[in-house]
Design a protein around this motif. Structure first.
Motif: not given
Length: 78
Positions: A46-52
């Protein structure tokens, strides 16, 4: 799928007493890499960057800084 070689030092060379329970990085015969690391998918998903993104069959793993730095010399430039 076949492992061609280890990248970097062996777990024992990095200080593992047993040589069996440490992160590792391997080059595969098709040029891809396989990584043994600690599964932190639950913690970081849930902490991945928006583009990942991560497919259901993919896991997020952590390898120690030392493991990756010692493998750097073995990683091809291309």
């Amino acid at each position: 799928m076949k492992i061609v070689r280890r990248l970097g030092a062996t777990p024992r060379e990095r200080g593992s007493a047993s040589g069996q329970t440490c992160p590792d990085i391997f080059e595969l015969e098709d040029g891809d890499f396989a990584v043994i690391g600690t599964d932190v998918t639950e913690e970081l998903d849930g902490k991945l960057p928006p583009d990942a993104g991560r497919a259901e069959y993919e896991r997020i793993v952590v390898v120690t800084r030392e493991t990756l730095l010692r493998a750097k010399r073995d990683i091809p430039d291309s």
